[in-house]
Design an enzyme around this catalytic site. Sequence first.
Site, PDB file in Angstrom:
ATOM      1  N   ARG A 157      98.738 138.111  81.150  1.00  0.00           N
ATOM      2  CA  ARG A 157      99.706 138.792  80.288  1.00  0.00           C
ATOM      3  C   ARG A 157     100.527 138.218  79.405  1.00  0.00           C
ATOM      4  O   ARG A 157     100.453 138.625  78.041  1.00  0.00           O
ATOM      5  CB  ARG A 157     100.359 139.854  81.441  1.00  0.00           C
ATOM      6  N   ILE A 158     100.939 136.983  80.001  1.00  0.00           N
ATOM      7  CA  ILE A 158     102.225 136.280  79.035  1.00  0.00           C
ATOM      8  C   ILE A 158     101.483 135.814  77.841  1.00  0.00           C
ATOM      9  O   ILE A 158     101.967 135.706  76.796  1.00  0.00           O
ATOM     10  CB  ILE A 158     102.876 135.472  79.820  1.00  0.00           C
ATOM     11  N   ARG A 179      89.580 131.020  82.376  1.00  0.00           N
ATOM     12  CA  ARG A 179      88.331 130.959  83.072  1.00  0.00           C
ATOM     13  C   ARG A 179      87.399 132.071  82.411  1.00  0.00           C
ATOM     14  O   ARG A 179      86.005 131.918  82.477  1.00  0.00           O
ATOM     15  CB  ARG A 179      88.517 131.431  84.499  1.00  0.00           C
ATOM     16  N   SER A 180      88.160 133.185  82.301  1.00  0.00           N
ATOM     17  CA  SER A 180      87.265 134.396  81.972  1.00  0.00           C
ATOM     18  C   SER A 180      87.616 134.763  80.563  1.00  0.00           C
ATOM     19  O   SER A 180      88.877 134.666  80.186  1.00  0.00           O
ATOM     20  CB  SER A 180      87.352 135.418  82.972  1.00  0.00           C
ATOM     21  N   ALA A 239     104.989 127.581  82.133  1.00  0.00           N
ATOM     22  CA  ALA A 239     104.119 127.884  83.112  1.00  0.00           C
ATOM     23  C   ALA A 239     104.793 127.415  84.452  1.00  0.00           C
ATOM     24  O   ALA A 239     105.632 128.243  85.255  1.00  0.00           O
ATOM     25  CB  ALA A 239     102.702 127.718  82.983  1.00  0.00           C
ATOM     26  N   ARG A 240     104.382 126.140  84.780  1.00  0.00           N
ATOM     27  CA  ARG A 240     104.880 125.448  85.935  1.00  0.00           C
ATOM     28  C   ARG A 240     105.039 123.971  85.532  1.00  0.00           C
ATOM     29  O   ARG A 240     103.834 123.704  85.131  1.00  0.00           O
ATOM     30  CB  ARG A 240     104.248 125.734  87.213  1.00  0.00           C
ATOM     31  N   GLU A 269     111.263 119.595  89.066  1.00  0.00           N
ATOM     32  CA  GLU A 269     112.691 120.265  88.707  1.00  0.00           C
ATOM     33  C   GLU A 269     113.525 120.649  89.973  1.00  0.00           C
ATOM     34  O   GLU A 269     112.810 121.063  90.919  1.00  0.00           O
ATOM     35  CB  GLU A 269     112.468 121.461  87.843  1.00  0.00           C
ATOM     36  N   HIS A 287     114.381 126.120  83.003  1.00  0.00           N
ATOM     37  CA  HIS A 287     113.376 127.112  83.322  1.00  0.00           C
ATOM     38  C   HIS A 287     114.035 128.552  83.449  1.00  0.00           C
ATOM     39  O   HIS A 287     114.416 129.492  84.531  1.00  0.00           O
ATOM     40  CB  HIS A 287     113.107 127.063  85.075  1.00  0.00           C
ATOM     41  N   ILE A 288     114.039 128.844  82.259  1.00  0.00           N
ATOM     42  CA  ILE A 288     114.939 130.354  81.907  1.00  0.00           C
ATOM     43  C   ILE A 288     114.182 131.088  81.067  1.00  0.00           C
ATOM     44  O   ILE A 288     114.556 132.228  80.603  1.00  0.00           O
ATOM     45  CB  ILE A 288     116.067 130.033  81.167  1.00  0.00           C
TER      46      ILE A 288
HETATM   47  C1  8YV Z   1     111.481 132.843  87.882  1.00  0.00           C
HETATM   48  C2  8YV Z   1     109.165 132.348  86.968  1.00  0.00           C
HETATM   49  O1  8YV Z   1     112.685 132.927  87.100  1.00  0.00           O
HETATM   50  O2  8YV Z   1     108.455 134.426  87.330  1.00  0.00           O
HETATM   51  C3  8YV Z   1     107.986 133.107  87.430  1.00  0.00           C
HETATM   52  O3  8YV Z   1     106.967 133.024  87.997  1.00  0.00           O
HETATM   53  O4  8YV Z   1     108.756 131.230  86.781  1.00  0.00           O
HETATM   54  C4  8YV Z   1     110.571 132.605  86.581  1.00  0.00           C
HETATM   55  O5  8YV Z   1     110.539 133.872  86.118  1.00  0.00           O
HETATM   56  C5  8YV Z   1     111.498 131.653  88.711  1.00  0.00           C
HETATM   57  O6  8YV Z   1     110.207 131.323  89.318  1.00  0.00           O
HETATM   58  C6  8YV Z   1     112.527 132.197  89.947  1.00  0.00           C
HETATM   59  O7  8YV Z   1     111.934 132.675  91.014  1.00  0.00           O
END
Ligand code: 8YV
Length: 332
Positions: A157-158, A179-180, A239-240, A269, A287-288
């Site tokens: 989606r994002i 992947r797909s 993402a992460r 982090e 992470h905002i």
């Molecule tokens: C959150 C995020 O702020 O939704 C997610 O997966 O990474 C962020 O939007 C963060 O994970 C806090 O829970």
Amino acid sequence: MDKPRVLVARAIFPQVLDRLREHFEVEANPDDRIYDHAELIRRLQGKQGALTTGSERIDAEVLDANPQLRAVCNMAVGYNNFDLPACTARGVLATNTPDVLTETTADFGFALMMAAARRICESEHFLRRGEWTRWSYDMFVGADVHGATLGILGMGRIGQAIARRGALGFGMRVIYHNRSRLPAEQESPIGARWVDKAALLREADHLVLVLPYGAQSHHAIGAAELAQMKRSATLTNLARGGIVDDVALATALRDRRIAAAGLDVFENEPRVHPDLLALSNVVLTPHIASASVATRLAMANLAADNLIAALGCGPDAGRPPSLLNPQPRGAD
Ligand code: 8YV
């Protein structure tokens, strides 16, 4: 009848706590302390549900120490802090907050990509240091975003929301790897083209990472991948942490193997690798990406809706709107 007891593991909007108190006996965390694993396990004792964030790890140890727990509701779309199979095996309902943050997160991803490409933070720091004394033809020249090739790794989606911004707002050519493959009716309005990962790395002017984190995506971008990118390219990670090898990225940025990066997430982090902190060609944010007032409120409300429904209350009783494990053992 006694109300079910729930833990709200981090501070959240007071109005959302009030909603939860209509249904539950709530243990909140007004000081917003981060509980370590042992304290989390202890505070969950006697609780039927928990509203969590990315900072709480819900694993087999937590679940086995709290067999009364029936629902864990994350205020995040990502849920790599949950051991989902462990939840499912124990009949614990697990939920996340998809959709409500898609557009806000895509806005931020675009901003981060543009800041990296056009060197916005770097030039602002230069100005604030009082170093701006004259114009020059090559001062902070960066890379164009309009008309460039936008590469997206992880076209959920994002990813699609970022692709729409690029294609429709900035005339970008969109390539993606996932992947797909998307159905043609989703690809064609934005002219998106599926490519293999090697082509994505090779062709993207601006590469944006929006894939979920797990064993399969750990260090999906490391030294070998960075070496395949254009020297003029930017890399944005929304993402992460852990999807990018931060040490390899810092080396690539230092050696100008790629031009710039925008990072909202980091391997350890909230600690950020010192090599990244030392570089000027990387934009670093804490992470905002989902942090607009409206979206954070929507996330908190959706997490609350999930918890209320998962514990059999409210209009959706028994049917949490964003259930991750539709058929947990013993949950029907
Ligand atoms: C959150 C995020 O702020 O939704 C997610 O997966 O990474 C962020 O939007 C963060 O994970 C806090 O829970």
